[in-house]
Design an enzyme around this catalytic site. Structure first.
Site, PDB file in Angstrom:
ATOM      1  CG  HIS A   1      -6.807  -4.291   5.013  1.00 35.19           C
ATOM      2  ND1 HIS A   1      -5.182  -4.681   5.230  1.00 35.19           N
ATOM      3  CD2 HIS A   1      -7.090  -5.268   3.986  1.00 35.19           C
ATOM      4  CE1 HIS A   1      -5.266  -5.440   4.121  1.00 35.19           C
ATOM      5  NE2 HIS A   1      -6.112  -5.721   3.317  1.00 35.19           N
TER       6      HIS A   1
ATOM      7  CG  ASP B   1      -1.257  -5.240   6.589  1.00 39.94           C
ATOM      8  OD1 ASP B   1      -0.887  -4.186   7.430  1.00 39.94           O
ATOM      9  OD2 ASP B   1      -2.552  -5.437   6.620  1.00 39.94           O
TER      10      ASP B   1
ATOM     11  CG  HIS C   1      -0.625  -4.140  11.310  1.00 41.30           C
ATOM     12  ND1 HIS C   1      -1.005  -2.733  10.267  1.00 41.30           N
ATOM     13  CD2 HIS C   1      -0.421  -3.388  12.175  1.00 41.30           C
ATOM     14  CE1 HIS C   1      -0.676  -1.786  11.030  1.00 41.30           C
ATOM     15  NE2 HIS C   1      -0.155  -2.214  12.212  1.00 41.30           N
TER      16      HIS C   1
ATOM     17  CG  ASP D   1      -4.993  -6.644   8.882  1.00 41.91           C
ATOM     18  OD1 ASP D   1      -4.783  -6.246  10.020  1.00 41.91           O
ATOM     19  OD2 ASP D   1      -5.012  -6.113   7.925  1.00 41.91           O
TER      20      ASP D   1
ATOM     21  CG  HIS E   1      -8.138  -2.072  10.818  1.00 37.07           C
ATOM     22  ND1 HIS E   1      -7.485  -0.995  10.527  1.00 37.07           N
ATOM     23  CD2 HIS E   1      -8.063  -2.270  12.158  1.00 37.07           C
ATOM     24  CE1 HIS E   1      -6.717  -0.601  11.612  1.00 37.07           C
ATOM     25  NE2 HIS E   1      -6.918  -1.198  12.812  1.00 37.07           N
TER      26      HIS E   1
ATOM     27  CG  ASP F   1      -2.934  -1.937   5.559  1.00 34.29           C
ATOM     28  OD1 ASP F   1      -2.769  -0.645   5.293  1.00 34.29           O
ATOM     29  OD2 ASP F   1      -3.486  -2.611   6.461  1.00 34.29           O
TER      30      ASP F   1
ATOM     31  CG  ASP G   1      -0.632  -0.484   7.519  1.00 33.36           C
ATOM     32  OD1 ASP G   1       0.135  -1.627   7.040  1.00 33.36           O
ATOM     33  OD2 ASP G   1      -1.643  -0.439   8.442  1.00 33.36           O
TER      34      ASP G   1
ATOM     35  CD  GLU H   1      -6.547   0.375   7.296  1.00 28.65           C
ATOM     36  OE1 GLU H   1      -6.633   1.543   7.851  1.00 28.65           O
ATOM     37  OE2 GLU H   1      -7.295  -0.617   7.689  1.00 28.65           O
TER      38      GLU H   1
HETATM   39  N1  LIG Z   1      -5.506  -3.268   8.731  1.00 33.60           N
HETATM   40  C1  LIG Z   1      -4.817  -2.834   9.712  1.00 33.60           C
HETATM   41  N2  LIG Z   1      -3.952  -1.403   9.416  1.00 33.60           N
HETATM   42  N3  LIG Z   1      -4.773  -3.178  10.828  1.00 33.60           N
HETATM   43  C2  LIG Z   1      -3.990  -3.029  11.894  1.00 33.60           C
HETATM   44  C3  LIG Z   1      -4.417  -4.083  13.061  1.00 33.60           C
HETATM   45  C4  LIG Z   1      -3.443  -3.590  14.326  1.00 33.60           C
HETATM   46  C5  LIG Z   1      -3.642  -4.499  15.495  1.00 33.60           C
HETATM   47  N4  LIG Z   1      -3.145  -5.883  15.289  1.00 33.60           N
HETATM   48  C6  LIG Z   1      -5.114  -4.873  15.824  1.00 33.60           C
HETATM   49  O1  LIG Z   1      -5.466  -5.890  15.905  1.00 33.60           O
HETATM   50  O2  LIG Z   1      -5.737  -3.762  16.177  1.00 33.60           O
HETATM   51 MN   LIG Z   2      -4.464  -4.388   6.992  1.00 37.05          MN
HETATM   52 MN   LIG Z   3      -1.864  -2.305   8.280  1.00 38.84          MN
END
Ligand SMILES: NC(=[NH2+])NCCC[C@H](N)C(=O)O
Ligand SMILES: [Mn+2]
Ligand SMILES: [Mn+2]
Length: 322
Positions: A122, A145, A147, A149, A162, A249, A251, A294
């Site tokens: 990402h 997402d 998350h 990010d 990411h 994303d 995920d 991703e």
């Molecule tokens: N784009 C993603 N899949 N991001 C996941 C981030 C997970 C976690 N918050 C980190 O800073 O590492």
């Molecule tokens: Mn992401």
């Molecule tokens: Mn994510």
């Protein structure tokens, strides 16, 4: 516009699909970014080829759209500098890739095409948002997402870039692309909406509250249903903005639907929720661009996640069941 391609694509699509397209552009610039160093584990760099192998271009053609160009952004696959413990990882590589993605996305828009950025992890969205910001002064962004990010270099617990893309775009991170004309702070927090959140770091929760970023967690989707969620999201990003960018994303989906991702989190969007959300967005006629990121073939089962990615792109590009 490649007329020959348009004609053959038109023949393929035969009847009912083309008439329902609501895209602003009929030319799609496919921008492949085989970069995985921003992620938690390797493999996302294989995502773009996997999406192509899963039939992306055939799918785009069957919608009556034209792939005006297909670009492969040159990406480093190994660090040139040793990684220091507890520090942000692959900073200079992410910077290099961001600049290249920025240029390609900006070029695609200048040519009147729809940039479709295929990740990669990402962190590639930093470049795409930077490239978009040179053309849109008030862009709305929907970030699908698990998350947020939103981490900065100082606050990230993992050091993986990411998890910092949104912070970089908001100008909260020391990582910025301000040397690129038009791309300093390229996202306004009031033009950003999250959909699908379910795994947030403490700092990210504080930031979401402090900045008042409109966020639809899985809880909200359970409570209101995805249609309400998308309609409310559009009330934020669809009014007074000059375009809507979708950063998707994979995920955000439940790992049972999309196992091939680097950071899976249980309890995500199901198949129809994801499609329906993108179908609703397509019908607004306001979507200008998309990242799909991703996809990690190393954790996938029978190319399932890549195929789903292709289908979801088609829904955003206007594919309808009937
Ligand atoms: N784009 C993603 N899949 N991001 C996941 C981030 C997970 C976690 N918050 C980190 O800073 O590492
Ligand atoms: Mn992401
Ligand atoms: Mn994510």
């Amino acid at each position: 516009m490649g007329n020959n391609d348009m004609e053959s694509a038109g023949t393929l699509s035969a009847s009912n699909e083309t008439s329902q397209l609501h895209l602003r552009h009929h030319d799609v610039a496919v921008i492949k970014v085989p970069f995985g160093l921003g992620g938690a584990r390797g493999g996302a760099e294989l995502g773009p080829d996997e999406l192509i192998t899963a039939g992306l271009k055939r799918e785009i053609a069957s919608l009556g759209l034209n792939v005006s160009k297909e670009i492969r952004v040159d990406c480093p696959s190994e660090s040139v500098a040793p990684i220091e413990r507890n520090r942000v990882k692959y900073l200079s590589e992410v910077r290099q890739v961001s600049e290249r993605v920025c240029n390609e996305v900006s070029g695609a828009i200048a040519e009147g095409t729809f940039p479709l950025v295929l990740g990669g992890d990402h962190s590639v969205a930093i470049g795409s948002l930077a490239g978009l910001s040179a053309h849109y002064s008030n862009l709305g962004v929907i970030w699908f997402d698990a998350h947020a990010d939103l981490n900065t270099e100082e606050r990230s617990l993992s050091g993986n870039m990411h998890g910092m893309s949104v912070a970089a775009a908001l100008g909260h991170s020391a990582f910025n692309l301000s040397h690129i004309p038009g791309a300093g702070t390229f996202l306004n927090p009031s033009n950003l909406v999250y959909i699908g959140l379910r795994d947030l770091d403490v700092y990210e929760k504080e930031q979401i509250r402090a900045l008042g970023i409109k966020s639809f967690t899985m809880h909200d989707i359970d409570r209101m249903g995805i249609q309400q969620v998308v309609e409310q999201a559009l009330a934020v990003v669809g009014e007074g903005t000059d375009g809507i960018h979708i950063s998707f994303d994979m995920d955000c989906l439940d790992p049972r639907e999309a196992p091939g991702v680097g950071t899976p989190v249980p309890g995500g969007l199901n198949y129809r929720e994801a499609h329906f959300a993108l179908e609703l967005l397509a019908s607004t006629n306001q979507v200008t661009s998309m990242d799909l990121v991703e996809v990690n073939p190393l954790f996938d089962q029978n190319r399932h996640t890549a195929r789903l990615g292709v289908e979801l792109i088609a829904s955003l590009l206007g594919k309808r069941i009937l």
